[in-house]
Design a protein around this motif. Sequence first.
Motif, mmCIF file in Angstrom:
data_model
loop_
_atom_site.group_PDB
_atom_site.id
_atom_site.type_symbol
_atom_site.label_atom_id
_atom_site.label_comp_id
_atom_site.label_asym_id
_atom_site.label_seq_id
_atom_site.Cartn_x
_atom_site.Cartn_y
_atom_site.Cartn_z
ATOM 1 N N ALA A 1 33.371 13.565 -23.884
ATOM 2 C CA ALA A 1 34.748 14.050 -23.828
ATOM 3 C C ALA A 1 35.389 13.745 -22.472
ATOM 4 C CB ALA A 1 34.775 15.551 -24.107
ATOM 5 N N ILE A 2 34.613 13.876 -21.391
ATOM 6 C CA ILE A 2 35.141 13.566 -20.063
ATOM 7 C C ILE A 2 35.389 12.066 -19.929
ATOM 8 C CG2 ILE A 2 34.638 13.587 -17.593
ATOM 9 C CD1 ILE A 2 35.308 16.334 -18.718
ATOM 10 N N ASP A 3 34.448 11.269 -20.398
ATOM 11 C CA ASP A 3 34.602 9.811 -20.301
ATOM 12 C C ASP A 3 35.745 9.316 -21.179
ATOM 13 O OD1 ASP A 3 33.388 7.151 -19.396
ATOM 14 O OD2 ASP A 3 33.392 6.921 -21.582
ATOM 15 N N ASP A 4 35.985 9.983 -22.300
ATOM 16 C CA ASP A 4 37.080 9.597 -23.184
ATOM 17 C C ASP A 4 38.427 9.759 -22.490
ATOM 18 O OD1 ASP A 4 38.493 8.850 -25.455
ATOM 19 O OD2 ASP A 4 38.432 10.846 -26.347
ATOM 20 N N SER B 1 34.111 8.595 -15.583
ATOM 21 C CA SER B 1 33.961 9.856 -14.840
ATOM 22 C C SER B 1 32.891 10.724 -15.480
ATOM 23 C CB SER B 1 35.289 10.623 -14.807
ATOM 24 O OG SER B 1 36.294 9.865 -14.173
ATOM 25 N N SER B 2 32.398 11.676 -14.707
ATOM 26 C CA SER B 2 31.430 12.644 -15.218
ATOM 27 C C SER B 2 31.641 13.967 -14.504
ATOM 28 C CB SER B 2 29.989 12.157 -15.011
ATOM 29 O OG SER B 2 29.705 12.018 -13.637
ATOM 30 N N VAL B 3 31.285 15.052 -15.178
ATOM 31 C CA VAL B 3 31.431 16.385 -14.611
ATOM 32 C C VAL B 3 30.057 16.929 -14.258
ATOM 33 C CG1 VAL B 3 31.359 17.586 -16.835
ATOM 34 C CG2 VAL B 3 32.555 18.638 -14.918
ATOM 35 N N THR C 1 33.095 13.540 -10.745
ATOM 36 C CA THR C 1 32.831 12.232 -10.137
ATOM 37 C C THR C 1 33.682 11.181 -10.840
ATOM 38 O OG1 THR C 1 30.556 12.872 -9.621
ATOM 39 C CG2 THR C 1 31.062 10.522 -9.634
ATOM 40 N N GLN C 2 34.457 10.421 -10.051
ATOM 41 C CA GLN C 2 35.343 9.418 -10.626
ATOM 42 C C GLN C 2 35.090 8.065 -9.973
ATOM 43 O OE1 GLN C 2 39.088 11.712 -9.847
ATOM 44 N NE2 GLN C 2 39.428 11.444 -12.040
ATOM 45 N N PRO C 3 35.211 6.974 -10.734
ATOM 46 C CA PRO C 3 34.991 5.655 -10.152
ATOM 47 C C PRO C 3 36.012 5.354 -9.055
ATOM 48 C CG PRO C 3 35.611 5.510 -12.491
ATOM 49 C CD PRO C 3 35.561 6.935 -12.148
ATOM 50 N N LEU D 1 34.653 7.942 -2.993
ATOM 51 C CA LEU D 1 33.415 7.983 -2.227
ATOM 52 C C LEU D 1 32.673 9.304 -2.385
ATOM 53 C CD1 LEU D 1 34.601 6.210 1.057
ATOM 54 C CD2 LEU D 1 33.406 5.228 -0.918
ATOM 55 N N ARG D 2 33.344 10.310 -2.902
ATOM 56 C CA ARG D 2 32.695 11.609 -3.101
ATOM 57 C C ARG D 2 33.299 12.271 -4.333
ATOM 58 N NH1 ARG D 2 35.915 15.829 -1.978
ATOM 59 N NH2 ARG D 2 37.768 15.475 -0.664
ATOM 60 N N PRO D 3 32.569 13.207 -4.929
ATOM 61 C CA PRO D 3 33.135 13.934 -6.072
ATOM 62 C C PRO D 3 34.274 14.852 -5.624
ATOM 63 C CG PRO D 3 30.740 14.165 -5.977
ATOM 64 C CD PRO D 3 31.173 13.586 -4.657
ATOM 65 N N LEU D 4 35.178 15.137 -6.551
ATOM 66 C CA LEU D 4 36.250 16.098 -6.307
ATOM 67 C C LEU D 4 35.830 17.451 -6.861
ATOM 68 C CD1 LEU D 4 39.441 14.036 -7.292
ATOM 69 C CD2 LEU D 4 38.448 14.369 -5.006
#
Length: 390
Positions: free
Chosen positions: A251-254, A259-261, A275-277, A280-283
């Motif tokens: 669902a996150i990648d869609d 991205s991943s949670v 985490t998003q492409p 440099l770091r996760p939000l």
Amino acid sequence: MISTLAVAGYRSLRELVVPLGPLNVVTGDNGSGKSSLYRALRLLSEVARGGLIASLAREGGLQSTLWAGPESPSASPTRSERPPPGARRRNPVSLRLGFAADDLSYSLELGLPPQGPDARSAFNLDPVIKRECIWSGPVLRPAAILVDRTGPLTRARGEGTEWHTLSQHLPDFESMVARCADPVRAPEMIALREKMRSWRFYDYFRSDADAASRRPQIGTHTPVLSHDGSDLAAALQTIREIGDADAVEQAIDDAFPGSSVNILNAGGRFEVELTQPGLLRPLRAGELSDGTLRYVLWVAALLTPRPPELMVLNEPESSLHPDLLPSLGRLIVEASSRSQIVVVTHASRLVAALERHSGCNSIRLGKAHGQTVMDLHIDDDMPRWQWPAR
């Protein structure tokens, strides 16, 4: 599954019978009655929790929530008809709510308490329950009635034509569903109550800077996301451990490709990070946009490892970018395989995403002389519904 929802005398819903399926989308112009239909479902859920009268009081009381138009407008109003003339009321004041299902069906009628100089109660603005019925199957028939309440008297059907008295002094401000519990003489009462208590409603997730979902939270097993999303991190971690973790990632990648949670755990305090492409770091949750945070909240709500019998979503598109609505629609469709879903929305892209599913039941509301009506086609198959007589 609820096959029919019936409402009479509530706000603009003078007399509305709505067919329901596994996945339902309610649309219509502003002021057409979408919010009233949502509130009517919430009132039904409050019956099983004993909060019906208090909920009506918060809306301004029975007099403020009653249908304000003529008592008997045209039988089948359309937009082109002339407004019906006013008339003096002939029937008792009433607000009626009910639903039908293949197993157990239910209806309730509210009215006004005794008025005048002889009325002794200081709560004379509270509505009172005049009639309640539970019956077997979707169609009301005398032989199908299992539990019947008229005024203070509540009875359950025994063998053949025999009836057992459950209560002779049930207070007129309490529902028999919430008050009476007899597993021997009225097991269907307990079954219905648990069914209605399982219903889940989501109508607003805070996403402002002070929203609880943006802050670290003490983490405990949370199979059901709270109505305000304050336990988001714990709910997501619970899905990862005892639910469908792959569905969360999909669902996150869609919605946010690549991205991943993840859930940070600092000494028992959980926090969401994304985490998003390209970054440099996760939000962390406090850094996410309002729309991104709300989408993650919907992922936690819809992928619950403890699916309810009914889940009702009120304007889930709020604060979401239009490009996220197809992803949200696919998430809702997936959830409809585990729970009956009702979505109230005016977002055309979300409606289109849901209607792509072959099993989607579209309910379009409109107004005719102040009364909410459904836009129907000639071949529409309307469910049978009959209110019990007071």
